[in-house]
Design an enzyme around this catalytic site. Structure first.
Site, PDB file in Angstrom:
ATOM      1  CG  ASP A 483      12.274  73.651  10.867  1.00  0.00           C
ATOM      2  OD1 ASP A 483      12.783  73.326   9.857  1.00  0.00           O
ATOM      3  OD2 ASP A 483      12.997  73.977  11.946  1.00  0.00           O
TER       4      ASP A 483
HETATM    5  C1  BGC Z   1      14.344  77.177  13.215  1.00  0.00           C
HETATM    6  C2  BGC Z   1      14.480  77.514  11.625  1.00  0.00           C
HETATM    7  C3  BGC Z   1      12.928  77.678  10.990  1.00  0.00           C
HETATM    8  C4  BGC Z   1      12.102  78.437  11.714  1.00  0.00           C
HETATM    9  C5  BGC Z   1      10.628  78.309  11.025  1.00  0.00           C
HETATM   10  C6  BGC Z   1      13.126  77.791  13.936  1.00  0.00           C
HETATM   11  O1  BGC Z   1      12.952  77.231  14.916  1.00  0.00           O
HETATM   12  O2  BGC Z   1      15.556  77.298  13.816  1.00  0.00           O
HETATM   13  O3  BGC Z   1      15.212  76.832  10.962  1.00  0.00           O
HETATM   14  O4  BGC Z   1      13.112  78.190   9.904  1.00  0.00           O
HETATM   15  O5  BGC Z   1      12.017  77.943  13.184  1.00  0.00           O
HETATM   16  O6  BGC Z   1      10.076  76.980  11.215  1.00  0.00           O
END
Ligand code: BGC
Length: 813
Positions: A483
């Site tokens: 993200d």
């Molecule tokens: C989110 C995921 C994401 C991960 C890495 C998590 O907080 O829920 O969707 O893939 O972070 O960024």
């Protein structure tokens, strides 16, 4: 240092001090009604949706961190104490908190009085039961005053925490006998109320928080408890609470039990009232009638135990390593259920106000859940697909109550669509139920446009296939799985959300990680096409997958490892030409899992680079070197201090990708070594360092660049649960559901002699014995089913048709 121990027989974690390094919590509830409960009784509950239908209030980021919950105050002479120690914090003579599967039991004592508080949510009712048994263990009679306490939330938890000019005036209650009804907003648009009741006549009650506590007091010194007398206050606005006052006269050796019910009740809209402004109590009466006696409460608890016993019988392994057994057989599967139920909405780190059901998160959660209750997995897949857009792209989340997608936490994450293929494929491999592909699914919740699920998968695949950048790699969009890799965002102003600010798309920035996904899940999609007799489409899909493999081997290869991405100027990210962030974990795991470079040695090289550059004693960090500067062209990942979160933290979610990747190359020793490092049951002895619960995974462990290296954060709601279960159950222990039947292909440490395993698969119980006298890491020399040799590693479903149980023997070598 340990703060408790595992009770394997009862499948409980037993916490022996209330002073754990962080709140160590448990989840109550299986289907629609849920509660979070900490080892000191903190937490809250809600119906279906932690944001929209919250029954009790909880203040996050409080001081102390965990304050507010279901509190029972015991007044024994001048001493006031709580079974969970908080909030009064009277030093207890004994304390124990057992977190079990869907229930928690607090057993504590003070001055010869023992309290046993059992909290659970019945399998099929929308309430919490708090069963409190007091026993006089002294040799003198005792006269106990007992006060219950919960604070109602005014339903919408977001509004409840912010809109005080309105909601200090809306609170309403009714009190009849021993039952307190919380009916805020029921007079207008709500058709639901909460009920808090006890199965005995009460001495008094309170529903005004300030009356109960005293205006200047906190929960640790309520006026009413100190004075030993309720005020019978009736809330009008402000902060409605529920509190009962009960008395127990206990001769030496005698006990008395109280059963409290905290429930959610709903009426048909045209039957809301029984008299003007008097709520229709029928659903409450029906609910409460079920929990009037200890026998009734016990029967509900027994039902919960039976429910879990049945679920966990689906996958049960017996290795020589008892820690591994307890993780696989109990706690990892339990966490998979919780992540399935909660997605990323409600934990002690997720407030339930922000995130709902994540698109990619929920799809991945299904990978670890689908074997437990396939019917619920089926429903979830359809719910998720219903939120997809016609062009194949997706919302990033939807709200569990409405099941409608929203852009509150951004959109345009270009990995999202492909995860739908992953979970659907996993579901069909588990069940053989191809009919799910014919289920009509909406676009953006518009059912007039519904098309079969297969068409949704097609659009997922095509979305990626048609959104390629200059190198022929998939465009990253807002970000991919990570993200925080925001290559199109360019945020300069503090406070702008990296997920919602700026354009979500760009025509240049590309992701090698999505390319790996496209290859892995593209192949799975091709298998589904083939099984449906779609020959042309199968060939077309495989052609595009082959083309993508070539692109990854070219533009996606850095010489020693896979590149991570290309930014908006087409500069590589995760390459040795970069100053910081030269190597990332994600493409190494995903590309090797996809089979890229396995034959020509690139895969082995990439995994070697991971071992050399990213490994640490607590797990594999996400990238190296950590970013020390903020890079506007890379985004949020560079906003974290080195070693935390995505900036070189040990992001537990993608460690199992390396485990799976290592098994693809037959490296059983290394795969298990990686698996073990982030696995909480092996970290129990260093709980003072790790800090989070030793029975569940956390999202992240501080990496080697961090001052607090080894410290876990954000426990419970993480895709780590599903992926580690996938890694251990399918890739290491080797039990792999396939479209054709159950595959068995272990990849284990050479030192293991073997193990046995029971797996219920498509209605047949497989009793499996793995013999590794040969000391192999991978390789099936011989596989028999009821004595009949089977070629290869997959037991065709037809072979066991009609049988209830089969005995499988696998000889490795
Ligand atoms: C989110 C995921 C994401 C991960 C890495 C998590 O907080 O829920 O969707 O893939 O972070 O960024």
């Amino acid at each position: 240092m340990k703060f408790g121990f595992f009770d394997d027989v009862r499948k409980e974690y037993v916490i022996t001090t209330p002073k754990t390094p962080l709140p160590w919590i448990n989840y109550l509830g299986s289907q629609d009604f849920f509660g979070l409960i900490s080892n000191t009784g903190g937490g809250y509950c809600f119906y279906k949706d932690a944001k929209l239908l919250r029954l009790t209030r909880y203040r996050y980021n409080n001081c102390p961190m965990d304050l507010g919950g279901r509190y029972y105050y015991i007044k024994d002479g001048d001493t006031v104490w709580n079974p969970g120690w908080m909030p009064v914090k009277t030093e207890l003579d004994s304390y124990e908190c057992r977190h079990g599967l869907g229930y928690s039991v607090f057993t504590s004592s003070k001055n010869g009085l023992q309290a046993v508080l059992t909290a659970f949510v019945p399998v099929s009712d929308t309430c919490e039961i708090h069963r409190l048994k007091l026993t006089n263990q002294s040799d003198a009679p005792k006269n106990i005053d007992l006060f219950s306490f919960i604070e109602f939330c005014l339903w919408n938890a977001q509004d409840d925490m912010s809109n005080f000019q309105r909601n200090f005036s809306t609170g309403e209650v009714e009190v009849i006998g021993s039952t307190i009804y919380h009916k805020t907003e029921y007079r207008e648009r709500r058709n639901h109320y909460a009920v808090y009741s006890v199965n005995k006549p009460i001495e008094g009650f309170d529903t005004i928080r300030d009356s109960f506590l005293g205006f200047y007091n906190s929960f640790d010194d309520p006026d009413v408890v100190r004075e030993g007398k309720s005020k019978n206050s009736v809330a009008h606005g402000w902060q409605p609470i529920g509190s009962h006052h009960l008395k127990a006269e206990l001769a030496p050796g005698k006990s008395e039990e109280f059963i409290f019910v905290l429930g959610y009740c709903e009426n048909p809209r045209d039957q809301k009232f029984e008299a003007p402004n008097v709520i229709n109590k029928k659903p409450a009466n029906e609910l409460l009638a079920k929990y009037q006696t200890s026998e009734q409460a016990q029967a509900a608890l027994d039902e919960l135990h039976a429910y879990w016993d049945k679920l966990l019988s689906t996958y049960n392994v017996n290795t020589a390593d008892e820690k591994l057994n307890r993780l696989v057989n109990v706690w990892n599967q339990y966490q998979c259920m919780v992540t399935f139920n909660m997605s990323r909405s409600a934990s002690f780190y997720e407030s339930g106000l922000g995130r709902g059901m994540g698109f990619r998160d929920s799809c991945q959660d299904l990978l670890g859940f689908v074997h437990l209750i396939p019917e619920r997995a089926r429903e979830r897949i359809i719910d998720i697909a219903n939120t997809q857009f016609e062009d194949g792209s997706t919302y990033h989340q939807y709200q569990p109550l409405t099941k409608k997608g929203n852009a509150d936490i951004g959109g345009g994450f270009n990995d999202d669509p492909l995860w739908l293929v992953a979970c659907t494929y996993a579901y069909i491999c588990e069940t053989g139920d191809f009919s799910i592909l014919d289920e009509p699914c909406a676009f953006d919740s518009d059912f007039s446009k519904a098309v079969p699920l297969m068409d949704h998968l097609r659009r997922s695949f095509n979305y990626t296939a048609t959104h390629l950048g200059p190198h022929g790699l998939p465009l990253i969009g807002r970000a991919d799985w990570n993200d925080c890799l925001n290559l199109n965002c360019f945020s300069e102003e503090p406070g702008e959300s990296f997920q919602t600010f700026g354009p979500s798309e760009g025509p240049v920035a590309e992701s090698v990680f999505i390319a790996g996904m496209f290859v892995k899940y593209g192949k799975q999609y091709a298998e589904l096409c083939q099984a449906q007799g779609l020959e042309d489409e199968t060939a077309d899909v495989l052609g595009k997958v082959d083309q993508m493999i070539k692109v990854v081997e070219d533009a996606g290869w850095d010489g020693e490892w896979f590149v991570r991405a290309y930014d908006a100027f087409s500069n590589p990210i995760g390459s040795k030409v970069c100053e910081e962030g030269q190597i990332y974990i994600e493409p190494q795991g995903m590309c090797v899992m996809a089979g890229i470079g396995v034959e020509d040695g690139k895969a082995a090289k990439a995994l070697k680079s991971v071992e050399e550059k990213l490994d640490s004693k607590f797990g594999i960090v996400l990238l190296q070197p950590a970013y020390t500067k903020y890079h506007v062209e890379i985004g949020e990942i560079t906003s974290y201090p080195p070693g935390y979160k995505e900036n070189a933290g040990i992001f537990c979610h993608n460690n199992p990708w390396i485990v799976c990747a290592e098994t693809e190359l037959g490296h059983g020793d290394r795969a298990f070594d990686v698996f073990r490092k982030t696995c909480p049951v092996y970290l129990e002895e260093i709980s003072e360092v790790h800090r989070t619960e030793p029975y569940v995974y956390c999202q992240m462990v501080a990496g080697k660049d961090a001052p607090t290296f080894g410290e876990g954060k954000n426990s419970w709601l993480t895709g780590t649960a599903a992926w580690t279960f996938t890694a251990i159950s399918q890739y290491i222990l080797g039990i792999q559901p396939t479209l054709k039947g159950l595959g068995i292909n272990p990849c284990i440490p050479s030192g293991w002699n073997g193990y046995t395993l029971d797996r219920v698969y498509r209605g047949v119980t497989y009793h499996i014995t793995i013999d590794n006298a040969a000391g192999a890491q991978k390789g099936v020399a011989c596989l028999t089913v009821d004595g009949v040799a089977v070629p290869g590693c997959v037991i065709p479903a037809e072979m066991v048709a009609g049988k209830q149980e089969v005995a499988v023997v696998v000889t490795m070598g």
